[in-house]
Design an enzyme around this catalytic site. Structure first.
Site, mmCIF file in Angstrom:
data_model
loop_
_atom_site.group_PDB
_atom_site.id
_atom_site.type_symbol
_atom_site.label_atom_id
_atom_site.label_comp_id
_atom_site.label_asym_id
_atom_site.label_seq_id
_atom_site.Cartn_x
_atom_site.Cartn_y
_atom_site.Cartn_z
ATOM 1 C CG HIS A 289 6.299 7.364 5.973
ATOM 2 N ND1 HIS A 289 6.963 8.346 6.684
ATOM 3 C CD2 HIS A 289 5.814 7.981 4.866
ATOM 4 C CE1 HIS A 289 6.883 9.492 6.035
ATOM 5 N NE2 HIS A 289 6.190 9.298 4.930
ATOM 6 C CB CYS B 239 5.660 -13.412 0.393
ATOM 7 S SG CYS B 239 6.368 -14.164 -1.093
ATOM 8 C CB CYS C 235 7.952 -16.451 1.158
ATOM 9 S SG CYS C 235 6.347 -17.211 1.400
#
Length: 242
Positions: free
Chosen positions: A121, A129, A150
């Site tokens: 996971h 980003c 970002c």
């Protein structure tokens, strides 16, 4: 020593290709809560259940609420590996354990020294980003507020974790399947085996030493060659590595 622990010790001693498959119960002893077993704590602060907030569609539709929950509940600072993490790393160094397959996203197996870890996971330690793919560490999310952007391009920085409604990484799955297929012992710990497709991976194991270690009974207990109902750190602390 309990007979079940003696059997576990004997099987570990006899095995040379062990794989460990773990869930949230492995990290609860490090102080990381299992949000599946929470009480009304979340209901007091959030209008949605955790499974809804941690879904792909919710992330896209309500990013502010997603990040509020994510920073408060998923980014646990100061957690340290417990006896289970440390023993697994020791077994790997001894050449007995070939891989850890984990549903956890806290990076504690690597912190304990494990090298071969399949993170089904993803990990809270990694972020990227969505626009330019630039990578960011966990500190970036902790130092920002609201929806993290970002600095390079302004895109949303998202955790490298698999949200509900998203598929698992193909390379991670194939690596985990391959390791389980080759194992001569499979130890499953700290998971109720209800989250699919991850839980389905145990079907690839064809050996005779299937061990389940969990505090409560699971629906898979009848399939196990050995079932131990106790905290996993407590169990592993009684195991010695020859």
């Amino acid at each position: 020593m309990d007979q079940n622990i003696k059997t576990l010790q004997q099987w570990i001693d006899e095995s040379s290709s062990i794989v460990f498959f773990g869930g949230a119960g492995v990290s609860t002893e490090s102080g990381i809560p299992d949000f599946r077993s929470v009480d009304g704590l979340y209901n007091q602060s959030y209008a949605y259940p955790p499974e809804t907030i941690l879904s792909h569609s919710f992330f896209l539709q309500n990013p502010e609420e997603f990040y509020r929950f994510y920073r408060e509940k998923m980014l646990i600072q100061g957690a340290k590996p417990n006896a289970a993490h440390l023993k697994l790393a020791e077994l790997e160094r001894a050449g007995k354990l070939k891989a850890v397959v984990t549903q956890n996203i806290d990076g504690l197996h690597q912190a304990a020294g494990s090298k071969v870890v399949y993170e089904l996971h993803g990990s809270t330690l990694r972020n990227y980003c969505m626009n330019c793919k630039k990578k960011y560490p966990i500190d970036f999310l902790l130092e920002t507020t609201g929806v993290p952007r970002c600095p390079a391009c302004g895109g949303i920085v998202r955790p490298d974790v698999v949200l509900y409604e998203e598929g698992l990484d193909g390379d991670v799955i194939s690596g985990a399947v391959h390791a389980i297929q080759k194992a001569d012992m499979l130890i499953i710990g700290g998971t109720s085996l209800v989250v699919y497709p991850a839980a389905g991976l145990i079907n690839y194991y064809g050996g005779r030493k299937l061990v389940l270690i969990n505090k409560s009974v699971t629906g898979m207990d009848s399939r196990a060659d050995l079932a131990i109902h106790a905290p996993i750190g407590e169990v592993f602390s009684q195991i010695t590595v020859g």
